[in-house]
Design an enzyme around this catalytic site. Structure first.
Site, PDB file in Angstrom:
ATOM      1  N   ASN A   9       0.809  -0.924   0.094  1.00 20.60           N
ATOM      2  CA  ASN A   9      -0.080  -0.013   0.190  1.00 20.60           C
ATOM      3  C   ASN A   9       1.090   1.558   0.299  1.00 20.60           C
ATOM      4  O   ASN A   9       1.170   1.224   1.066  1.00 20.60           O
ATOM      5  CB  ASN A   9      -1.264  -0.109   0.972  1.00 20.60           C
ATOM      6  CG  ASN A   9      -2.273   0.850   0.973  1.00 20.60           C
ATOM      7  OD1 ASN A   9      -1.664   1.860   0.399  1.00 20.60           O
ATOM      8  ND2 ASN A   9      -2.213   1.094   3.065  1.00 20.60           N
ATOM      9  N   TRP A  10       0.913   1.608  -1.092  1.00 17.04           N
ATOM     10  CA  TRP A  10       2.222   3.276  -1.555  1.00 17.04           C
ATOM     11  C   TRP A  10       1.582   4.052  -0.900  1.00 17.04           C
ATOM     12  O   TRP A  10       2.155   5.158  -0.850  1.00 17.04           O
ATOM     13  CB  TRP A  10       2.114   3.305  -3.097  1.00 17.04           C
ATOM     14  CG  TRP A  10       3.359   1.998  -3.167  1.00 17.04           C
ATOM     15  CD1 TRP A  10       3.386   0.794  -3.064  1.00 17.04           C
ATOM     16  CD2 TRP A  10       3.587   2.369  -4.523  1.00 17.04           C
ATOM     17  NE1 TRP A  10       3.795   0.576  -4.046  1.00 17.04           N
ATOM     18  CE2 TRP A  10       4.011   1.153  -4.758  1.00 17.04           C
ATOM     19  CE3 TRP A  10       3.938   3.516  -6.105  1.00 17.04           C
ATOM     20  CZ2 TRP A  10       4.702   0.999  -6.281  1.00 17.04           C
ATOM     21  CZ3 TRP A  10       4.160   3.219  -6.874  1.00 17.04           C
ATOM     22  CH2 TRP A  10       4.946   2.133  -6.824  1.00 17.04           C
ATOM     23  N   LYS A  11      -0.023   4.503  -0.367  1.00 18.08           N
ATOM     24  CA  LYS A  11      -0.957   5.557   0.134  1.00 18.08           C
ATOM     25  C   LYS A  11      -0.345   6.689  -0.729  1.00 18.08           C
ATOM     26  O   LYS A  11      -0.011   6.840  -1.545  1.00 18.08           O
ATOM     27  CB  LYS A  11      -0.470   5.798   1.430  1.00 18.08           C
ATOM     28  CG  LYS A  11      -0.383   4.520   2.521  1.00 18.08           C
ATOM     29  CD  LYS A  11       0.129   4.658   3.847  1.00 18.08           C
ATOM     30  CE  LYS A  11       0.402   3.488   4.818  1.00 18.08           C
ATOM     31  NZ  LYS A  11       0.135   3.453   6.315  1.00 18.08           N
ATOM     32  N   HIS A  95      -9.062   1.297   5.398  1.00 20.51           N
ATOM     33  CA  HIS A  95      -8.120   1.301   5.414  1.00 20.51           C
ATOM     34  C   HIS A  95      -8.513   1.845   6.664  1.00 20.51           C
ATOM     35  O   HIS A  95      -9.291   2.780   6.877  1.00 20.51           O
ATOM     36  CB  HIS A  95      -7.352   1.621   4.742  1.00 20.51           C
ATOM     37  CG  HIS A  95      -5.339   1.758   5.153  1.00 20.51           C
ATOM     38  ND1 HIS A  95      -4.720   2.701   6.126  1.00 20.51           N
ATOM     39  CD2 HIS A  95      -4.804   1.213   5.174  1.00 20.51           C
ATOM     40  CE1 HIS A  95      -4.753   2.521   6.357  1.00 20.51           C
ATOM     41  NE2 HIS A  95      -3.371   1.117   5.887  1.00 20.51           N
ATOM     42  N   GLU A  97      -6.895   4.491   7.845  1.00 20.01           N
ATOM     43  CA  GLU A  97      -6.099   5.905   7.257  1.00 20.01           C
ATOM     44  C   GLU A  97      -7.494   6.951   6.689  1.00 20.01           C
ATOM     45  O   GLU A  97      -8.341   7.874   7.086  1.00 20.01           O
ATOM     46  CB  GLU A  97      -5.422   6.528   6.957  1.00 20.01           C
ATOM     47  CG  GLU A  97      -4.337   6.156   7.648  1.00 20.01           C
ATOM     48  CD  GLU A  97      -3.185   6.131   6.843  1.00 20.01           C
ATOM     49  OE1 GLU A  97      -3.103   5.704   5.467  1.00 20.01           O
ATOM     50  OE2 GLU A  97      -1.649   5.233   7.859  1.00 20.01           O
ATOM     51  N   GLU A 167      -5.408  -5.304  10.276  1.00 24.16           N
ATOM     52  CA  GLU A 167      -4.208  -4.229  10.694  1.00 24.16           C
ATOM     53  C   GLU A 167      -4.750  -3.579  12.746  1.00 24.16           C
ATOM     54  O   GLU A 167      -5.144  -2.309  12.294  1.00 24.16           O
ATOM     55  CB  GLU A 167      -4.325  -3.051   9.975  1.00 24.16           C
ATOM     56  CG  GLU A 167      -3.436  -3.502   8.156  1.00 24.16           C
ATOM     57  CD  GLU A 167      -3.370  -2.776   7.040  1.00 24.16           C
ATOM     58  OE1 GLU A 167      -2.043  -3.145   7.027  1.00 24.16           O
ATOM     59  OE2 GLU A 167      -4.324  -1.745   7.065  1.00 24.16           O
ATOM     60  N   GLY A 173       2.470   2.131  10.999  1.00 19.86           N
ATOM     61  CA  GLY A 173       3.351   3.622  11.189  1.00 19.86           C
ATOM     62  C   GLY A 173       4.001   3.577  11.910  1.00 19.86           C
ATOM     63  O   GLY A 173       4.734   4.496  12.166  1.00 19.86           O
ATOM     64  N   SER A 212       3.205  -2.531   9.914  1.00 22.49           N
ATOM     65  CA  SER A 212       5.179  -2.267  10.535  1.00 22.49           C
ATOM     66  C   SER A 212       5.786  -3.845  10.122  1.00 22.49           C
ATOM     67  O   SER A 212       6.007  -4.377  10.762  1.00 22.49           O
ATOM     68  CB  SER A 212       4.798  -1.972  11.772  1.00 22.49           C
ATOM     69  OG  SER A 212       4.687  -0.678  11.982  1.00 22.49           O
ATOM     70  N   GLY A 233       3.051  -1.101   3.952  1.00 22.71           N
ATOM     71  CA  GLY A 233       2.858   0.074   3.715  1.00 22.71           C
ATOM     72  C   GLY A 233       4.164   0.365   4.157  1.00 22.71           C
ATOM     73  O   GLY A 233       4.753   0.914   2.122  1.00 22.71           O
ATOM     74  N   GLY A 234       4.802   1.287   4.811  1.00 18.91           N
ATOM     75  CA  GLY A 234       6.233   2.103   4.665  1.00 18.91           C
ATOM     76  C   GLY A 234       7.858   1.385   3.927  1.00 18.91           C
ATOM     77  O   GLY A 234       7.870   1.594   2.890  1.00 18.91           O
TER      78      GLY A 234
HETATM   79  C1  PEP Z   1      -0.619   0.342   5.658  1.00 20.08           C
HETATM   80  O1  PEP Z   1      -1.823   1.655   6.168  1.00 20.08           O
HETATM   81  O2  PEP Z   1      -1.412  -0.254   5.370  1.00 20.08           O
HETATM   82  C2  PEP Z   1       0.444  -0.645   7.175  1.00 20.08           C
HETATM   83  C3  PEP Z   1       0.082  -1.597   7.851  1.00 20.08           C
HETATM   84  O3  PEP Z   1       1.721   0.590   6.892  1.00 20.08           O
HETATM   85  P1  PEP Z   1       2.832   0.087   7.585  1.00 20.08           P
HETATM   86  O4  PEP Z   1       3.190  -0.786   7.011  1.00 20.08           O
HETATM   87  O5  PEP Z   1       4.014   1.462   6.840  1.00 20.08           O
HETATM   88  O6  PEP Z   1       2.733   0.112   9.410  1.00 20.08           O
END
Ligand code: PEP
Length: 249
Positions: A9-11, A95, A97, A167, A173, A212, A233-234
């Site tokens: 997920n590049w956001k 998600h 966010e 999640e 994050g 994470s 994500g990251g």
């Molecule tokens: C996400 O936003 O779906 C996510 C899991 O982010 P991160 O891996 O950065 O925690």
């Protein structure tokens, strides 16, 4: 046998040149693991280009959301029909966010999920508790309610066309990851909850963990019996890290 899915997920990251560079790095790999389906979800503005770059590759494309409306006066929203012309196969829904900053509810997620499945795309439906809810011992109740509402009215056939992502919000994050045991426990209860609708569909349902996920913790998470992949994500923004996660199993 459920095949693992590693989805990035590049956001809100990825200009056109950045998209091009990252996808070429991923294709140069080695990112083709026969045990894993690889998915990337760049921002809407990059989907058309990403689809061209990923043509005939082992990497599938996903979007990060879709409008619940079909067409019309909904400024800045992106419809299912528009997504269908970009070559996406997956759509992330609910998600945290989107829930937090755009007040998305389980009911809205449910409406979107049905739309996505009707459009022959695969929803990745996100659920997860806050830190306060976990500390208050409410994780089971919160996650079960999210599953119940987000999958409300789903037939076995609809469940078979879906993916769930657990999640925990406190792990997104933040660098804090649920331990493999903590994650496994919630994944198992999600599967049991879905099995109340249809046992076989629940058995085949991919349930991804997100929060994470990094190269150093991916393996231990991915070997858990009910963890069928990761929503990343990251670490999905760095080709080396994402490739290491793809190859962690
Ligand atoms: C996400 O936003 O779906 C996510 C899991 O982010 P991160 O891996 O950065 O925690």
């Amino acid at each position: 046998m459920r095949k693992k899915i590693i989805a990035g997920n590049w956001k809100m990251n990825g200009t056109i040149p950045e998209t091009k560079a990252l996808l070429h790095e991923l294709l140069e790999g080695p990112s083709d693991n026969e045990n894993v389906k690889v998915v990337v979800c760049p921002p809407y503005t990059s989907l058309y280009l990403a689809n061209k770059i990923l043509q005939n590759s082992h990497i599938s494309l996903g979007a990060q959301d879709v409008s619940a409306h079909l067409k019309g006066a909904y400024t800045a929203e992106v419809s299912l029909e528009m997504l269908l012309t970009t070559g996406v196969r997956y759509v992330i829904l609910g998600h945290s966010e989107r829930r937090q900053y755009h007040a998305e509810t389980d009911q809205l997620v449910n409406t979107k999920a049905k739309l996505v499945i009707d459009g022959e795309l695969i929803p990745i439906i996100c659920v997860g508790e806050t830190l306060k809810q976990r500390e208050d011992g409410q994780t089971k109740q919160i996650v079960e309610t999210q599953i119940e509402n987000s999958l409300s009215g789903f037939s076995a056939d609809f469940i078979k066309k879906s993916v769930i992502a657990y999640e925990p919000i406190w792990a997104i994050g933040t660098g804090k990851t649920a331990t493999p045991q903590m994650a496994q426990e919630v994944h198992k209860l999600i599967r049991e909850k879905v099995a109340e609708t249809d046992k076989e569909a629940a058995e085949n349902l991919p349930i991804l963990y997100g929060g994470s996920v990094k190269p150093n913790n991916a393996h231990d998470l991915l070997i858990q019996p009910d963890i069928d992949g990761a929503l990343v994500g990251g670490a999905s923004l760095m080709a080396g890290d994402f490739i290491a996660i793809i190859n962690a199993i």
